[in-house]
Design a protein around this motif. Structure first.
Motif, mmCIF file in Angstrom:
data_model
loop_
_atom_site.group_PDB
_atom_site.id
_atom_site.type_symbol
_atom_site.label_atom_id
_atom_site.label_comp_id
_atom_site.label_asym_id
_atom_site.label_seq_id
_atom_site.Cartn_x
_atom_site.Cartn_y
_atom_site.Cartn_z
ATOM 1 N N SER A 206 1.002 7.823 -2.866
ATOM 2 C CA SER A 206 0.456 8.932 -2.077
ATOM 3 C C SER A 206 -0.933 9.336 -2.575
ATOM 4 C CB SER A 206 1.379 10.145 -2.119
ATOM 5 O OG SER A 206 2.378 10.014 -1.145
ATOM 6 N N THR A 207 -1.082 9.378 -3.896
ATOM 7 C CA THR A 207 -2.393 9.720 -4.473
ATOM 8 C C THR A 207 -3.444 8.720 -4.012
ATOM 9 O OG1 THR A 207 -1.239 10.581 -6.391
ATOM 10 C CG2 THR A 207 -3.596 10.189 -6.635
ATOM 11 N N LEU A 208 -3.062 7.441 -4.007
ATOM 12 C CA LEU A 208 -3.987 6.393 -3.570
ATOM 13 C C LEU A 208 -4.428 6.636 -2.128
ATOM 14 C CD1 LEU A 208 -5.388 3.687 -3.929
ATOM 15 C CD2 LEU A 208 -3.222 2.538 -3.465
ATOM 16 N N LEU A 209 -3.457 6.952 -1.272
ATOM 17 C CA LEU A 209 -3.792 7.199 0.138
ATOM 18 C C LEU A 209 -4.718 8.405 0.266
ATOM 19 C CD1 LEU A 209 -2.792 6.087 3.021
ATOM 20 C CD2 LEU A 209 -1.599 8.261 3.150
ATOM 21 N N ARG A 210 -4.427 9.444 -0.526
ATOM 22 C CA ARG A 210 -5.228 10.674 -0.431
ATOM 23 C C ARG A 210 -6.627 10.507 -1.019
ATOM 24 N NH1 ARG A 210 -2.543 15.498 0.018
ATOM 25 N NH2 ARG A 210 -3.635 16.370 -1.752
ATOM 26 N N CYS A 211 -6.819 9.431 -1.785
ATOM 27 C CA CYS A 211 -8.170 9.135 -2.283
ATOM 28 C C CYS A 211 -9.027 8.523 -1.173
ATOM 29 C CB CYS A 211 -8.117 8.175 -3.472
ATOM 30 S SG CYS A 211 -7.665 8.974 -5.019
ATOM 31 N N ILE A 212 -8.391 7.945 -0.158
ATOM 32 C CA ILE A 212 -9.174 7.274 0.892
ATOM 33 C C ILE A 212 -10.025 8.297 1.643
ATOM 34 C CG2 ILE A 212 -9.023 5.952 3.054
ATOM 35 C CD1 ILE A 212 -6.579 4.550 1.907
ATOM 36 N N ASN A 213 -9.474 9.491 1.924
ATOM 37 C CA ASN A 213 -10.308 10.510 2.575
ATOM 38 C C ASN A 213 -10.715 11.617 1.601
ATOM 39 O OD1 ASN A 213 -7.897 11.803 2.361
ATOM 40 N ND2 ASN A 213 -7.629 12.205 4.545
ATOM 41 N N MET A 214 -10.572 11.339 0.308
ATOM 42 C CA MET A 214 -11.072 12.228 -0.733
ATOM 43 C C MET A 214 -10.382 13.596 -0.756
ATOM 44 S SD MET A 214 -13.186 10.617 -2.625
ATOM 45 C CE MET A 214 -13.483 8.860 -2.460
ATOM 46 N N LEU A 215 -9.116 13.645 -0.285
ATOM 47 C CA LEU A 215 -8.342 14.865 -0.540
ATOM 48 C C LEU A 215 -8.082 14.933 -2.047
ATOM 49 C CD1 LEU A 215 -5.791 15.070 2.403
ATOM 50 C CD2 LEU A 215 -7.848 16.426 2.045
ATOM 51 N N GLU A 216 -8.009 13.757 -2.675
ATOM 52 C CA GLU A 216 -8.072 13.671 -4.134
ATOM 53 C C GLU A 216 -9.322 12.868 -4.470
ATOM 54 O OE1 GLU A 216 -6.061 15.272 -5.917
ATOM 55 O OE2 GLU A 216 -4.207 15.488 -4.761
ATOM 56 N N MET B 51 -5.858 4.803 10.691
ATOM 57 C CA MET B 51 -4.802 5.808 10.643
ATOM 58 C C MET B 51 -4.198 5.779 9.244
ATOM 59 S SD MET B 51 -4.174 7.303 13.684
ATOM 60 C CE MET B 51 -2.436 7.639 13.924
ATOM 61 N N LEU B 52 -4.086 6.958 8.627
ATOM 62 C CA LEU B 52 -3.492 7.063 7.301
ATOM 63 C C LEU B 52 -2.173 7.811 7.431
ATOM 64 C CD1 LEU B 52 -6.721 8.254 5.406
ATOM 65 C CD2 LEU B 52 -5.883 5.908 5.630
ATOM 66 N N PHE B 53 -1.090 7.171 7.052
ATOM 67 C CA PHE B 53 0.236 7.803 7.141
ATOM 68 C C PHE B 53 0.769 8.051 5.744
ATOM 69 C CE2 PHE B 53 -0.132 5.505 11.148
ATOM 70 C CZ PHE B 53 0.391 6.400 12.082
ATOM 71 N N ASP B 54 1.046 9.309 5.406
ATOM 72 C CA ASP B 54 1.592 9.638 4.090
ATOM 73 C C ASP B 54 3.073 9.976 4.237
ATOM 74 O OD1 ASP B 54 2.008 10.312 1.505
ATOM 75 O OD2 ASP B 54 0.769 12.110 1.502
ATOM 76 N N GLU B 55 3.921 8.988 4.010
ATOM 77 C CA GLU B 55 5.379 9.166 4.148
ATOM 78 C C GLU B 55 5.735 9.940 5.418
ATOM 79 O OE1 GLU B 55 7.876 9.154 1.104
ATOM 80 O OE2 GLU B 55 6.451 8.923 -0.545
ATOM 81 N N PRO B 56 5.398 9.408 6.588
ATOM 82 C CA PRO B 56 5.518 10.192 7.823
ATOM 83 C C PRO B 56 6.955 10.526 8.221
ATOM 84 C CG PRO B 56 4.980 7.914 8.319
ATOM 85 C CD PRO B 56 4.849 8.065 6.836
ATOM 86 N N THR B 57 7.950 9.839 7.668
ATOM 87 C CA THR B 57 9.327 10.139 8.093
ATOM 88 C C THR B 57 10.174 10.728 6.981
ATOM 89 O OG1 THR B 57 10.015 7.887 7.563
ATOM 90 C CG2 THR B 57 9.307 8.312 9.829
ATOM 91 N N SER B 58 9.563 10.991 5.809
ATOM 92 C CA SER B 58 10.381 11.433 4.670
ATOM 93 C C SER B 58 10.961 12.824 4.850
ATOM 94 C CB SER B 58 9.544 11.411 3.388
ATOM 95 O OG SER B 58 9.159 10.095 3.109
ATOM 96 N N ALA B 59 10.314 13.651 5.697
ATOM 97 C CA ALA B 59 10.820 15.016 5.871
ATOM 98 C C ALA B 59 11.751 15.110 7.079
ATOM 99 C CB ALA B 59 9.646 15.978 6.030
ATOM 100 N N LEU B 60 12.108 13.965 7.651
ATOM 101 C CA LEU B 60 12.872 14.000 8.910
ATOM 102 C C LEU B 60 14.314 13.565 8.707
ATOM 103 C CD1 LEU B 60 10.240 12.380 11.282
ATOM 104 C CD2 LEU B 60 10.774 14.800 11.019
ATOM 105 N N ASP B 61 15.201 14.118 9.537
ATOM 106 C CA ASP B 61 16.573 13.643 9.562
ATOM 107 C C ASP B 61 16.583 12.224 10.119
ATOM 108 O OD1 ASP B 61 17.428 16.084 8.663
ATOM 109 O OD2 ASP B 61 17.738 16.888 10.678
#
Lengths: 265, 269
Positions: free
Chosen positions: A54-64, A181-191
């Motif tokens: 997740s950190t790696l993905l968030r580095c792509i748009n510099m959220l980290e 398109m950057l997807f950060d665990e898009p289904t982890s919060a879903l039933d």
């Protein structure tokens, strides 16, 4: 920026990541990661929690902001200043322009609660990209239809199920005409029963030939949707290749262990 | 019977009473202007408190912690006077000639030309600013807490889509903050409304001052207004006025809350 895209077989690198390092306090989460996502490629990042995906993905748009290393979008390197912990974004105008072409989908949707679904989808094209309202509205409605929630356009996020909210978030990302398109665990919060509808939409986008980087814990989905799978372990790329190579002819013992655990979950 | 009605009608519509009725505008103006300024100062204070730069953060924190501790009556007396004299001092440095200063016998202002006469409108504005400053310190705390209650992920999403810091602040952060701030702000508003009864401290002939005068025994015998000590009746009218303001305020806040909470509060849907 001005470089022309090569017409030949080697596809244009849309996301190029070079030697990323990132620490939180004493914990080194990324220990030097490089990879490239080429035009039309779908890349899945897999690995156990804490592996840094997740950190790696968030580095792509510099959220980290990475402590070391660089990210280039469409051949344009994102400007960073300072070093180590004090490293920060060097050019606000550049990062805003680049971010406005990266469609991020979050694990917990992060739709803006005070706006209707339609307003959510129209916000960035209107406010950031400054496109004409009529054109944006038509496109936003088309995107909502595409993800199957056109009827919910005037509802608020809190009135939708998790799966519907995540599909709205995908429509929000699509409406900026993203380069990636950057997807950060898009289904982890879903039933589980709501996961299916979101996965179906992501699969549809992958089949359209969109460039996507996807962080997921769903191995079956990663296998079916990706062109390339990258397995992260303790902040390093442990193994990467096509889904058949990674899942069918696993080389690393750690990945085998991880896949075993995942299939028994 | 008709004589009685005629008497009371003429009593309640005599010039002094009409002035009293008109003075309600000062109270209402001070409350609305003071309330607006308190929210403005609260937004500024809370933004300073959230700043990444230590000096700005220090200003915000100092403002909210010190001003909240000062009694409003004291601040009411202090601020307009200090402001007036500061302006006079500034003007004096520009316009006073040594001769003019020599002629001036009183200690203040330094010369006649520097004298600033404050009438009711000026005092009313200074009173509103005082109210805004004192209760802005409370609003700062309320808004600061409310800003922290807005879900962090939504701010991150706004940044991820390329919004500037100012756009994130205005379009998402402050826009959603109201839901969490309104209960606290309605308390601050009621305190401001109550503090408007202090206007007479600033030589404004406000509703309290007039109630006091009109209720006093034998007020203006020459125009036939002779009665006992009726002050409690006049004060009672003020009670009713403030209670009405409270009721109207509650209704107004409920309406604002419904609007601000759309999509955020489930009961508002």
């Amino acid at each position: 920026m001005a470089q022309s895209k090569p017409a030949g077989a080697a596809k244009w690198p849309v996301v190029a990541i070079h030697d990323l390092h990132k620490s939180f306090g004493d914990l080194e989460v990324l220990k030097g990661i490089s990879f490239t996502a080429r035009e039309g490629e779908v890349i899945s990042l897999i690995g156990s929690s804490g592996s840094g995906k997740s950190t790696l993905l968030r580095c792509i748009n510099m959220l980290e902001v990475p402590d070391q290393g660089n990210v280039a979008i469409d051949g344009e390197e994102i400007e960073l200043r300072g070093s180590g912990k004090r490293r920060h974004i060097g050019n606000e105008d550049q990062i805003r322009r680049i971010r406005s072409e990266l469609g991020m989908v979050f694990q917990s949707f992060n739709l803006w609660a005070h706006m209707t679904i339609l307003e959510n989808v129209m916000e960035a094209p209107l406010i950031v990209q400054r496109r004409a309202r009529a054109e944006v509205e038509a496109e936003a409605l088309a995107m909502l239809d595409k993800v199957g929630i056109g009827a919910k356009a005037s509802n608020y996020p809190s009135q939708l199920s998790g799966g519907q909210q995540q599909r709205a978030a995908i429509a929000r990302a699509l409406c900026i005409n993203p380069r990636v398109m950057l997807f950060d665990e898009p289904t982890s919060a879903l039933d589980p029963e709501l996961e299916v509808e979101v996965l179906r939409v992501i699969k549809l986008l992958a089949d359209e030939g969109r460039t996507m980087v996807l962080v997921t814990h769903d191995m079956e989905f990663a296998r079916s949707v990706s062109d390339r799978v990258i397995f992260l372990h303790q902040g390093l790329i442990e193994e990467e290749g096509t889904p058949d190579q990674v899942f069918g002819a696993t080389k690393s013992a750690r990945l085998r262990q991880f896949l075993n655990a995942a299939s028994h979950a | 019977m008709t004589d009685d009605i005629a008497y009371w009608f003429s009593y309640l519509t005599n010039g002094k009473h009409l002035t009293w009725y008109a003075s309600f505008q000062f109270t209402i103006f001070a409350a609305l202007a003071g309330g607006t300024l308190a929210v403005v100062f609260g937004l500024i204070g809370a933004t300073l408190k959230n700043s990444r730069f230590f000096p700005l953060r220090l200003i915000g924190t100092t403002y909210s912690s010190i001003v909240r501790g000062v009694p409003d009556v004291l601040f009411f007396l202090f601020f307009p006077l200090a402001f007036e004299q500061a302006v006079e001092w500034l003007v004096a440095t520009q316009v006073c000639s040594p001769e003019a200063i020599a002629v001036q016998t009183a200690a203040w202002p330094p010369c006649k030309e520097a004298n600033w006469f404050l009438g009711t409108p000026e005092y009313l504005i200074l009173a509103s600013v005082s109210l805004g400053l004192v209760y802005g310190a409370f609003a700062t705390n309320v808004i600061h807490g409310a800003l922290r209650s807005v879900p962090h992920g939504q701010l991150e999403a706004a940044r991820a889509y390329g919004m500037s810091a100012a756009q994130v602040l205005w379009r998402v952060h402050i826009r959603q903050m109201w839901v969490y701030a309104l209960p606290g702000l309605s308390n601050v508003w009621m305190l401001i409304v109550k503090a408007t009864s202090l206007l007479s401290l600033l030589q404004i002939a406000d509703i309290v001052l007039w109630a006091d005068r009109l209720g006093a025994p034998n007020f203006l015998p020459t125009v036939g207004l002779v009665h006992e000590d009726w002050r409690w009746r006049y004060y009672l009218v003020l009670f009713v006025f403030y209670i009405l303001v409270t009721l109207i305020s509650e209704k107004a806040f409920n309406a604002i809350m419904r609007r601000a909470g759309r999509g955020i509060l489930s009961e508002a849907q």
